[in-house]
Design an enzyme around this catalytic site. Sequence first.
Site: not given
Length: 761
Positions: A95-96, A160, A448, A643, A645
């Site tokens: 999806d990213h 995520d 965000r 995030s 990440r």
Amino acid sequence: MAFDIEMIRAVYARFGERVEAARKVVGRPLTLSEKILYAHLYEGTPTKAFDRGKTYVDFAPDRVAMQDATAQMALLQFMQAGKSKVSVPSTVHCDHLIQAKIGADQDLATANNQNKEVYDFLASVSNKYGIGFWKAGAGIIHQVVLENYAFPGGMMIGTDSHTPNAGGLGMIAIGVGGADAVDVMAGMAWELKFPKFIGVKLTGKLSGWTAAKDVILKVAGILTVKGGTGYIVEYFGDGAESISCTGKATICNMGAEIGATTSVFAYDKKMKEYLEGTERADIAAEADKVARYLRADDEVYADPAKYYDQLIEINLSELEPHINGPFTPDAAWPLSQFSKAVKEHGWPAKLEVGLIGSCTNSSYEDMTRAASIAEQAVSKNLKAKSEFTVTPGSELVRYTTERDGLLQTFDEMGGVVLANACGPCIGQWARHMDDPNRKNSIITSFNRNFAKRNDGNPNTHAFVASPEIVTALALAGDLTFNPVTDTLTNEEGKQVKLDEPKGLELPIKGFAVEDAGYLAPAEDGTGVQVKVDPLSDRLQLLEGFKPWEGTDLTGLKLLIKAKGKCTTDHISMAGPWLKYRGHLDNISNNMLIGATNAYNDRTNSVKNQLSGTYAEVPAVARAYKASGIGSVVIGDENYGEGSSREHAAMEPRHLGVRAILVKSFARIHETNLKKQGMLGLTFMNPKDYDKVQEDDSIDIIGLKDFTPGVPLIIILNHANGSKDYVLANHTYNEGQIEWFKAGSALNLIRLQNRQETEVAK
């Protein structure tokens, strides 16, 4: 039938017994969050109570979810773990990597072409290791998980930060780094400091222009971006039960913006209806059998202040629509005050783009409420004065809304439907702007709105609101428009007023889809080959980080002293850098390029102490590494906010950074640093941040006796020959110290697997 129904039945079969045992060892009634946590202990049946906010606890999550940007590094790490198959149900969601530029069909085709190498890798590694794969276009991870995998009382981790979206279906769902996901997929315990609990009592009922989104916008204003750190936020009360399941998910999703570990609602009628509406009546039937355990004890609801560490009460009947921003999601403005705020702060009142959708607000209910405003635009002869985009959350939602005519309504209003993907929410947006240096305003229903988050432009003022408010403001093209009180001039020059939005929680005809986008893995993946081209600039097989050398760390160079807000977007930007998420060396060229250097107030410009010149942060780090010199990053409050990440931790580790010393950490980032064998330290006295000088050489003393709860000594060796001695706190427990010594948590897992294999032989 639902995915993994036998696993879910097994969870429910032991749930009551474990909750009863937990109630005995804790010696009091339990909150819902406590019930789920104690029911998922790695050791099994609870035998002791844990101290909130103090004790590290090993858990056994039921499943793992990964999106394509983070899955690359997670699965590259899992390939090193020595396992033939994942130990718990796991999924990958593409999806990213889809950039929003023209429209759904063209953007998806472009993504499939540009990302073929990555998608093929993810599909093959998923196929080999027993992981469910959702191809590009299937939808945004959190909406797809809500529709297919979330279940009341379950526990899930996801790579995520908005994994808590599943709390809308009564699940403890927590955002983590890829290394944490590797632990769970490898059958290891997942460690978390036992959280504290914030109770949010909701009374009354939403009506008019007020939506579920406004609950979390209000809470964000109360708690700020770090007020939820270390807490699970638990919503309850008659008001909570009146909110739709997807509305609950919206609230839980954006709980990430207050730093909360996760957020959760109790199982109720709305969740049952959603499960049944998404063809999971079998889960609802099982949940009904243990329903009394899928909510807090009655005593907790009767006297909540006694059982929660903090209590917030919100009357939904009195709650106003909110608009939050700009530049931070906790700047909360009631709609009635927003126009005044825009004028007083000099924010650009002209609204250039309105964007709805994303993982936060892309349900069928969201689409119908926004479409009810769009329908009025058509019937009242209004045209959108701003650009307007729509991002469906999943192919299930997109197909159903198209069947029901909603997408056509958005088109008639002047909207553009984008691919079922994250898109502009994460910076995957090829925005068309005449002058990027011009201050401008956009409004989204995303979560965000940090500077440069959506379009990479520091001059963009991004605001967050519900989809219906965004749609109304897009019609007006003006941030000062209040749809509750104001009128608009239509194409005929007449004044018209918008009626309150209306929506449907679930489609009357039921959901429908032709191809949901799911690919099941092979039953036996031993013959499946995972190929990574050694010349690829997007994928790179990993080499383990070096173990600790067994000494104190001396002669380290200051790399950067970051000033002010330093989120994971500042540490490892998304947007165009997403293409390198599977190539550690290449993506490390974005390390800390968005952080502000405290000594010159510039980004990506730091002093190289070896040459005396200024250069880009990654270049200076590489220069130190090439010379065999480690480095240190100094940071401000809530360092690593945003995030989940893990690249924000792996990149510094890869480029020779040995320690991150800050005033305070965001939870996920601190854990990610530990997983990669880094030292994540905090100033015992935050004012010592000011003692760090640009030309400092830094020593870290006490590592030979590295012990939980014992501070380390930092020696700041200044260029003039003077020194400052600073104490640094840490939150490492004994197991995490072993990660540090081994060089990373993954190194330790691989070593343990090797030892187990040798013993078996």
